[in-house]
Design an enzyme around this catalytic site. Structure first.
Site, PDB file in Angstrom:
ATOM      1  N   LYS A 154       0.842  -1.202   0.000  1.00 42.76           N
ATOM      2  CA  LYS A 154       0.000   0.000   0.000  1.00 42.76           C
ATOM      3  C   LYS A 154       0.879   1.255   0.000  1.00 42.76           C
ATOM      4  O   LYS A 154       0.605   2.225  -0.718  1.00 42.76           O
ATOM      5  CB  LYS A 154      -0.950  -0.009   1.214  1.00 42.76           C
ATOM      6  CG  LYS A 154      -2.046  -1.064   1.088  1.00 42.76           C
ATOM      7  CD  LYS A 154      -2.845  -1.272   2.371  1.00 42.76           C
ATOM      8  CE  LYS A 154      -3.829  -2.442   2.187  1.00 42.76           C
ATOM      9  NZ  LYS A 154      -4.610  -2.755   3.397  1.00 42.76           N
ATOM     10  N   GLN A 197      -4.760  -1.726   9.723  1.00 40.29           N
ATOM     11  CA  GLN A 197      -4.614  -3.035   9.088  1.00 40.29           C
ATOM     12  C   GLN A 197      -5.137  -4.127  10.022  1.00 40.29           C
ATOM     13  O   GLN A 197      -4.790  -4.178  11.202  1.00 40.29           O
ATOM     14  CB  GLN A 197      -3.142  -3.281   8.720  1.00 40.29           C
ATOM     15  CG  GLN A 197      -2.902  -4.529   7.891  1.00 40.29           C
ATOM     16  CD  GLN A 197      -3.492  -4.467   6.482  1.00 40.29           C
ATOM     17  OE1 GLN A 197      -3.680  -3.405   5.914  1.00 40.29           O
ATOM     18  NE2 GLN A 197      -3.809  -5.621   5.926  1.00 40.29           N
ATOM     19  N   ASP A 207     -11.020   2.498   3.923  1.00 41.66           N
ATOM     20  CA  ASP A 207     -11.234   1.043   3.831  1.00 41.66           C
ATOM     21  C   ASP A 207     -12.720   0.715   3.650  1.00 41.66           C
ATOM     22  O   ASP A 207     -13.070  -0.417   3.296  1.00 41.66           O
ATOM     23  CB  ASP A 207     -10.761   0.362   5.125  1.00 41.66           C
ATOM     24  CG  ASP A 207      -9.463  -0.407   4.940  1.00 41.66           C
ATOM     25  OD1 ASP A 207      -9.175  -0.806   3.804  1.00 41.66           O
ATOM     26  OD2 ASP A 207      -8.762  -0.606   5.945  1.00 41.66           O
TER      27      ASP A 207
END
Ligand code: GUN
Length: 292
Positions: free
Chosen positions: A52, A96, A119
């Protein structure tokens, strides 16, 4: 049979984002900024977060990585989330997953400001997506929708069978493809471990989305001639044919299924590469205040 090339498509999306970011910078605008919180040293999470950050560099975003040891308390993590919520320079951020067992993923997800939730995991975004309001949509479903659009795959009136009902793939895919407009207007069936006559249901599908996490679960006998097959599976299995000793296997028995398909996504190189492209798209939208 034709291949839906997720690797090439994700590169195209990244090139488009890079061009837009260059323009923003030329005009003296603010550089989009994505932050990531990584707790512990899980191998998969380390790899994803590194990818990412590398993608941010490619498109010209600023990125920040905030690391915690897996002994971090829930309180400390929530304090960092609050700090990022209030940091005007950060356009979007992710925590995460998975998190260590002593930390509630639900609490942490809920604590993220939904306007920075690139997200798309916050209930506000999930809820808004479900009623068709502007929202951040999570990376995998958004990546699949992008592939369907870019390959101009017809969805209106088609029977889509989604195998798997997870919150991050199966369920949102079923919502998005049944919504009004393109890509959508499909009749969607969601199948799961308790579905009766799964083979027959799948055989009636014009489009199959396999998101169960069981390697080579979808066999040729379950697929109608001319169907579109989207494979979301990425199970790591041991292999003596690769340098690393591992290979990725999809949820579809590719070799026997592919010849029956009109279109199919390979694993690797299908849906997987699109997820990071989607995260970048969401971050750019956040920077431009396009959703909220
Ligand atoms: N873990 C596995 N996939 C994801 C993802 O898309 N976002 C976050 N935050 N964690 C993950």
């Amino acid at each position: 049979m034709q291949i839906i090339d997720g690797k090439a498509t994700s590169q195209k999306v990244k090139d488009e984002i890079a061009a837009e970011v260059a323009q923003i910078k030329e005009k003296g605008g603010k550089t989009p900024h994505l932050a990531a919180i990584l707790v512990g040293h899980d191998g998969g999470s380390e790899t994803y977060v590194a990818a990412k950050i590398k993608a941010c560099e490619f498109v010209g975003f600023k990125s920040s990585l905030v690391r915690f040891e897996d002994t971090v308390t829930e309180e400390e993590l929530l304090a960092k989330v609050e700090e990022l919520n209030n940091d005007a320079d950060v356009d979007g951020f992710i925590v995460q997953l998975p998190l260590p067992k002593h930390i509630s993923e639900e609490k942490v997800t809920d604590a993220v400001d939904y306007r920075k939730d690139v997200d798309g995991f916050h209930p506000q975004n999930v809820g808004r997506m479900s009623i068709g309001s502007p929202a951040f949509i999570s990376a995998t479903p958004q990546g699949i929708m992008e592939l369907i659009k870019r390959y101009e795959i017809e969805t209106s009136g088609k029977h889509v069978v989604v195998i798997g009902r997870s919150n991050i793939v199966g369920r949102p895919m079923s919502v998005l493809l049944s919504q009004k407009g393109y890509p959508g207007d499909a009749t969607v069936t969601v199948c799961h471990s308790r579905t009766a006559n799964l083979n027959e249901v799948c055989l009636s599908a014009d489009i199959i989305i396999a998101a169960i996490g069981a390697p080579e679960f979808v066999k040729a006998e379950m697929v109608k001639e001319g169907a579109v097959v989207i494979d979301v599976g990425t199970t790591r299995v041991k292999s003596d044919k690769t340098k690393s000793g591992w290979k990725l296997k999809g949820d579809v028995a590719y070799d026997e299924v592919a010849p029956k398909c009109s279109w199919i996504t390979p694993v690797p190189g299908g849906v997987g590469p699109m997820t990071i492209a989607s995260l970048l798209q969401n971050t750019l939208k956040a920077a431009k205040n396009e959703v909220y």
